[in-house]
Design a protein around this motif. Structure first.
Motif, PDB file in Angstrom:
ATOM      1  N   SER A   4       0.839  -1.192   0.000  1.00 44.68           N
ATOM      2  CA  SER A   4       0.000   0.000   0.000  1.00 44.68           C
ATOM      3  C   SER A   4       0.873   1.240   0.000  1.00 44.68           C
ATOM      4  O   SER A   4       1.986   1.218   0.477  1.00 44.68           O
ATOM      5  CB  SER A   4      -0.894   0.087   1.212  1.00 44.68           C
ATOM      6  OG  SER A   4      -1.022  -1.017   1.933  1.00 44.68           O
ATOM      7  N   LEU A  71     -10.258   4.971  -3.633  1.00 46.91           N
ATOM      8  CA  LEU A  71     -10.169   3.550  -3.277  1.00 46.91           C
ATOM      9  C   LEU A  71      -9.646   2.716  -4.445  1.00 46.91           C
ATOM     10  O   LEU A  71      -8.854   1.791  -4.249  1.00 46.91           O
ATOM     11  CB  LEU A  71     -11.533   3.020  -2.820  1.00 46.91           C
ATOM     12  CG  LEU A  71     -12.012   3.518  -1.457  1.00 46.91           C
ATOM     13  CD1 LEU A  71     -13.465   3.115  -1.222  1.00 46.91           C
ATOM     14  CD2 LEU A  71     -11.108   3.005  -0.338  1.00 46.91           C
ATOM     15  N   VAL A  72     -10.077   3.070  -5.647  1.00 42.61           N
ATOM     16  CA  VAL A  72      -9.562   2.374  -6.834  1.00 42.61           C
ATOM     17  C   VAL A  72      -8.065   2.641  -6.970  1.00 42.61           C
ATOM     18  O   VAL A  72      -7.277   1.728  -7.231  1.00 42.61           O
ATOM     19  CB  VAL A  72     -10.339   2.790  -8.106  1.00 42.61           C
ATOM     20  CG1 VAL A  72      -9.636   2.313  -9.365  1.00 42.61           C
ATOM     21  CG2 VAL A  72     -11.762   2.262  -8.043  1.00 42.61           C
ATOM     22  N   ARG A  74      -5.978   3.353  -4.640  1.00 45.80           N
ATOM     23  CA  ARG A  74      -5.281   2.624  -3.573  1.00 45.80           C
ATOM     24  C   ARG A  74      -5.190   1.132  -3.843  1.00 45.80           C
ATOM     25  O   ARG A  74      -4.357   0.445  -3.256  1.00 45.80           O
ATOM     26  CB  ARG A  74      -6.005   2.831  -2.228  1.00 45.80           C
ATOM     27  CG  ARG A  74      -5.614   4.114  -1.578  1.00 45.80           C
ATOM     28  CD  ARG A  74      -5.961   4.182  -0.109  1.00 45.80           C
ATOM     29  NE  ARG A  74      -5.692   3.020   0.700  1.00 45.80           N
ATOM     30  CZ  ARG A  74      -4.556   2.766   1.340  1.00 45.80           C
ATOM     31  NH1 ARG A  74      -3.551   3.588   1.248  1.00 45.80           N
ATOM     32  NH2 ARG A  74      -4.421   1.690   2.090  1.00 45.80           N
ATOM     33  N   SER A  75      -6.042   0.625  -4.718  1.00 46.71           N
ATOM     34  CA  SER A  75      -6.023  -0.814  -4.985  1.00 46.71           C
ATOM     35  C   SER A  75      -4.757  -1.241  -5.710  1.00 46.71           C
ATOM     36  O   SER A  75      -4.473  -2.428  -5.794  1.00 46.71           O
ATOM     37  CB  SER A  75      -7.260  -1.233  -5.788  1.00 46.71           C
ATOM     38  OG  SER A  75      -7.192  -0.763  -7.113  1.00 46.71           O
ATOM     39  N   SER A  81      -6.969  -0.588 -12.850  1.00 45.56           N
ATOM     40  CA  SER A  81      -7.193   0.612 -12.035  1.00 45.56           C
ATOM     41  C   SER A  81      -6.879   1.876 -12.834  1.00 45.56           C
ATOM     42  O   SER A  81      -7.577   2.886 -12.707  1.00 45.56           O
ATOM     43  CB  SER A  81      -6.382   0.565 -10.736  1.00 45.56           C
ATOM     44  OG  SER A  81      -4.995   0.656 -10.990  1.00 45.56           O
ATOM     45  N   HIS A 130     -15.621  -2.034  -9.745  1.00 45.92           N
ATOM     46  CA  HIS A 130     -15.854  -3.312  -9.074  1.00 45.92           C
ATOM     47  C   HIS A 130     -14.687  -4.277  -9.312  1.00 45.92           C
ATOM     48  O   HIS A 130     -14.334  -5.058  -8.427  1.00 45.92           O
ATOM     49  CB  HIS A 130     -17.163  -3.934  -9.566  1.00 45.92           C
ATOM     50  CG  HIS A 130     -17.525  -5.186  -8.849  1.00 45.92           C
ATOM     51  ND1 HIS A 130     -18.071  -5.181  -7.590  1.00 45.92           N
ATOM     52  CD2 HIS A 130     -17.404  -6.490  -9.203  1.00 45.92           C
ATOM     53  CE1 HIS A 130     -18.276  -6.421  -7.202  1.00 45.92           C
ATOM     54  NE2 HIS A 130     -17.872  -7.242  -8.160  1.00 45.92           N
ATOM     55  N   CYS A 132     -11.721  -3.508  -9.404  1.00 50.60           N
ATOM     56  CA  CYS A 132     -10.565  -3.050  -8.614  1.00 50.60           C
ATOM     57  C   CYS A 132     -10.848  -3.038  -7.110  1.00 50.60           C
ATOM     58  O   CYS A 132      -9.977  -3.365  -6.311  1.00 50.60           O
ATOM     59  CB  CYS A 132     -10.169  -1.639  -9.037  1.00 50.60           C
ATOM     60  SG  CYS A 132      -9.747  -1.481 -10.774  1.00 50.60           S
ATOM     61  N   HIS A 133     -12.063  -2.617  -6.746  1.00 51.20           N
ATOM     62  CA  HIS A 133     -12.395  -2.451  -5.327  1.00 51.20           C
ATOM     63  C   HIS A 133     -13.909  -2.472  -5.184  1.00 51.20           C
ATOM     64  O   HIS A 133     -14.587  -1.552  -5.645  1.00 51.20           O
ATOM     65  CB  HIS A 133     -11.808  -1.130  -4.825  1.00 51.20           C
ATOM     66  CG  HIS A 133     -11.746  -1.005  -3.347  1.00 51.20           C
ATOM     67  ND1 HIS A 133     -12.860  -0.779  -2.580  1.00 51.20           N
ATOM     68  CD2 HIS A 133     -10.696  -1.063  -2.491  1.00 51.20           C
ATOM     69  CE1 HIS A 133     -12.500  -0.689  -1.314  1.00 51.20           C
ATOM     70  NE2 HIS A 133     -11.185  -0.874  -1.230  1.00 51.20           N
ATOM     71  N   ARG A 134     -14.425  -3.477  -4.523  1.00 56.60           N
ATOM     72  CA  ARG A 134     -15.879  -3.658  -4.423  1.00 56.60           C
ATOM     73  C   ARG A 134     -16.574  -2.468  -3.750  1.00 56.60           C
ATOM     74  O   ARG A 134     -17.616  -2.006  -4.221  1.00 56.60           O
ATOM     75  CB  ARG A 134     -16.183  -4.943  -3.673  1.00 56.60           C
ATOM     76  CG  ARG A 134     -17.673  -5.159  -3.496  1.00 56.60           C
ATOM     77  CD  ARG A 134     -17.969  -6.479  -2.882  1.00 56.60           C
ATOM     78  NE  ARG A 134     -18.366  -7.341  -3.981  1.00 56.60           N
ATOM     79  CZ  ARG A 134     -18.406  -8.643  -3.931  1.00 56.60           C
ATOM     80  NH1 ARG A 134     -18.040  -9.268  -2.857  1.00 56.60           N
ATOM     81  NH2 ARG A 134     -18.807  -9.329  -4.968  1.00 56.60           N
ATOM     82  N   ALA A 136     -15.669   0.614  -3.663  1.00 57.94           N
ATOM     83  CA  ALA A 136     -15.638   1.761  -4.579  1.00 57.94           C
ATOM     84  C   ALA A 136     -16.815   1.704  -5.538  1.00 57.94           C
ATOM     85  O   ALA A 136     -17.471   2.726  -5.789  1.00 57.94           O
ATOM     86  CB  ALA A 136     -14.320   1.790  -5.346  1.00 57.94           C
TER      87      ALA A 136
END
Length: 167
Positions: A4, A71-72, A74-75, A81, A130, A132-134, A136
């Protein structure tokens, strides 16, 4: 395993997403300065919300959009992304353009076309986010629902006012 971003970099990125998103909101707001008067002068359907509701709803939606994009981001820096963030960035142009079309130049027909494109872009963003990050993608669902309502309102205002909007 993905690493991260640092806390400082992550907070900076969140601030940047909020600033970029609010910049798009500001561009749209410039065209909407007379929107309370224009909206008051329109023949509206009985289900049209009061003018005061739009500001708080859009403010909340813009913040959740920025949070979802962050959030995407950060994924991780994946091809998916990056595509999702590009789509998000392009969609902001259509988001800001609607106000210029509807309130700025009084073209409900062009605004209707824009909002259909915007709706399709939001649906595509939900799908891309979705992947990349649910969470988000979930954060964008109220935005899609509100734009669906806004599209119906745009169509009703266009029809009820004979296509002519006051400016």
């Amino acid at each position: 395993m993905k690493s991260s971003p640092s806390w400082q970099r992550s907070v900076g990125a969140l601030a940047l997403f909020v600033m970029i998103t609010l910049a798009a909101a500001t561009v749209g707001a410039w065209a909407s300065q007379a929107s309370p008067q224009i909206y008051a002068a329109l023949t509206k359907p009985v289900w049209a919300p009061p003018a005061w509701l739009f500001g708080p709803v859009w403010s909340l939606l813009y913040l959740t959009m920025a949070l979802a994009a962050w959030l995407v981001w950060r994924s991780g820096p994946t091809a998916e992304s990056k595509r999702a963030i590009r789509l998000y960035s392009i969609h902001l142009i259509f988001q800001a353009l609607w106000s210029w079309l509807f309130f700025g130049i009084g073209r409900a027909d062009a605004a209707m076309l824009d909002i259909v494109v915007l709706w399709l872009m939001i649906a595509a963003m939900i799908h891309a986010f979705h992947r990349c990050h649910r969470l988000a993608s979930t954060l964008l669902i109220p935005y899609l629902l509100w734009v669906s309502f806004a599209a119906a309102l745009n169509a009703a205002l266009w029809g009820l006012n004979g296509g002519a909007l006051p400016r």
